[in-house]
Motif scaffolding. Structure first.
Motif: not given
Length: 447
Positions: A376-399
């Motif tokens: 469960e912890r591994s899944v949470d860490q992997f999901t958190a990493g994907l969420l951070r990548l998505h946040a970077e993409r959305m910030q790039l889109l905004s710029r």
């Protein structure tokens, strides 16, 4: 009231809500469009755009030649040709009823062709063998841009193609080719050239007398600066080229007027980055000042997201919650522990768990490798990493959106078409065809 994050992200991924859309197919299908010039700063995809436009026009029934001045070999590779040179070559594998030809400017060979076409055989041989000419034709400032204009004029004069697509030189300012004829013409018509030409024009003893008396001081100084042999080479070159000087300016003026004609269309190519769009704004203003027919802006490598409703802020918050589970609600049955002072920064297990576990031992589930808790912890860490990548993409889109909107606000008269960023490089006709489809799409799909 603050804007809804979902609405803001929808605006970030919706293309060109405030700008006129450029209709690429209407441009390529118009029989009166005979020349399309792609210009822009370096590294924004001019070569790929030019090739994709040429392929799309050919597959829609037109006979097209693409002229690239880019020394890279990408165009030849993408079109399945071993190499490109100064002669248009037919591209195989195209669909539809048209034809596609491609060529790469050979600056020196084009200069040689000009000399051979405007001088008799003996004089042409003397010019081509002249050391100063060889240096001039291979690397004189502005020669590449001027020869691009010469080649464009030659292609148009042949009237063999319905459409000529030009990929402009990879210089710092992609509009240098507009200035090149004036610069080279000024050089060839300059005072120094006229002085060096004068002895040859006078001829015989009068010429020698003029050279000895009127130019002894100047040539002595130049001889020290340039070297006696170089000065002699320059004088020999000038004497041999004298009859062709007027032709350079005449042809340059004719090509310049051709670029201003209604059958020509300029496309500014840019990426959604601050520096590239600043250069694009300069190109737009410069083209307007020169009365060049600008049809629009191609905005390359635009990013998007299929999950635009999840804002960067919400994605980052969710990632933090997964990485630090102490700050979120715990599992069912433990609600009473949420507000306990021992819940935070404490290594002691709750009393109910301590009673169920022998002293000094962890729970059975935690004592085994690969336990459900570890998974469960591994899944949470992997999901958190994907969420951070998505946040970077959305910030790039905004710029990108803000940068694009600044350009469109400054130049609302310029029609724009977006080309989504691709996951890899374009290396064949299929890739070029995909780019063409995205150029012509009403609402391109972003990645």
């Amino acid at each position: 009231m603050s804007p809804d994050p979902a609405e803001a992200q929808d605006a970030a991924r919706s293309p060109l809500s405030s700008a006129r859309r450029l209709d690429i197919d209407a441009l390529l299908d118009e029989p009166k469009t005979r020349i399309v010039v792609c210009c822009g700063s370096g590294g924004v995809g001019k070569t790929t755009t030019a090739a994709a436009l040429g392929l799309r026009a050919a597959e829609r029934g037109r006979k097209v030649v693409v002229l690239t001045i880019d020394p890279a070999k990408r165009l030849a590779q993408s079109m399945g040709i071993d190499s490109l040179d100064n002669v248009p070559r037919r591209v195989k594998g195209t669909e539809g009823g048209g034809e596609l030809h491609a060529m790469m400017l050979d600056m020196k060979r084009t200069f040689d062709e000009v000399v051979e076409a405007h001088a008799d055989r003996e004089r042409a041989a003397a010019i081509l063998a002249n050391p100063f000419y060889q240096s001039l034709s291979a690397g004189f400032a502005g020669t590449q841009e001027y020869m691009a204009m010469e080649k464009l004029g030659q292609l148009r004069a042949r009237d063999e193609w319905d459409l000529i697509v030009v990929d402009t030189p990879p210089s710092r300012s992609a509009l240098d080719f507009l200035d090149a004829p004036k610069r080279l013409g000024s050089f060839l018509d300059g005072r120094l050239i006229r002085l060096l030409t004068a002895p040859a024009k006078l001829g015989g003893r009068a010429g020698m007398a003029f050279l000895n008396v009127g130019m002894s001081m100047m040539t002595g100084t130049l001889g020290k600066l340039l070297g006696g042999q170089l000065l002699k080479d320059v004088q020999t070159f000038v004497a041999a080229m004298d009859t062709t000087f007027g032709g350079f300016r005449t042809r340059a003026d004719a090509t310049f007027k051709l670029l201003q004609a209604p059958g020509t269309a300029f496309l500014v190519v840019a990426a959604p980055e601050r520096d590239a769009l600043r250069e694009a704004a300069y190109f737009v203003e410069r083209l307007a000042a020169e009365d060049m027919p600008l049809v629009g802006l191609v905005l390359n490598r635009v990013h998007g997201s299929g999950a635009g409703r999840l804002s960067a802020e919400r994605a980052l918050t969710a990632a933090e919650n997964l990485e630090d589970p102490r700050i979120v609600d715990q599992a069912g049955g433990k609600a009473g522990l949420r507000n306990s002072p021992d819940t935070y920064d404490s290594s002691r297990p709750p009393a109910s768990e301590a009673a169920a576990t022998p002293s000094g031992q962890g729970s059975p589930a935690d004592s085994e490798e690969g336990s459900p808790a570890d998974a469960e912890r591994s899944v949470d860490q992997f999901t958190a990493g994907l969420l951070r990548l998505h946040a970077e993409r959305m910030q790039l889109l905004s710029r990108e959106r803000r940068t694009r909107d600044r350009f469109t606000a400054r130049h609302p008269e310029v029609a724009v078409v977006e080309v989504p960023a691709l996951p890899g490089d374009v290396h064949d006709l299929t890739g070029l065809r995909d780019i063409g489809d995205r150029l012509a799409a009403e609402r391109p799909e972003h990645i």
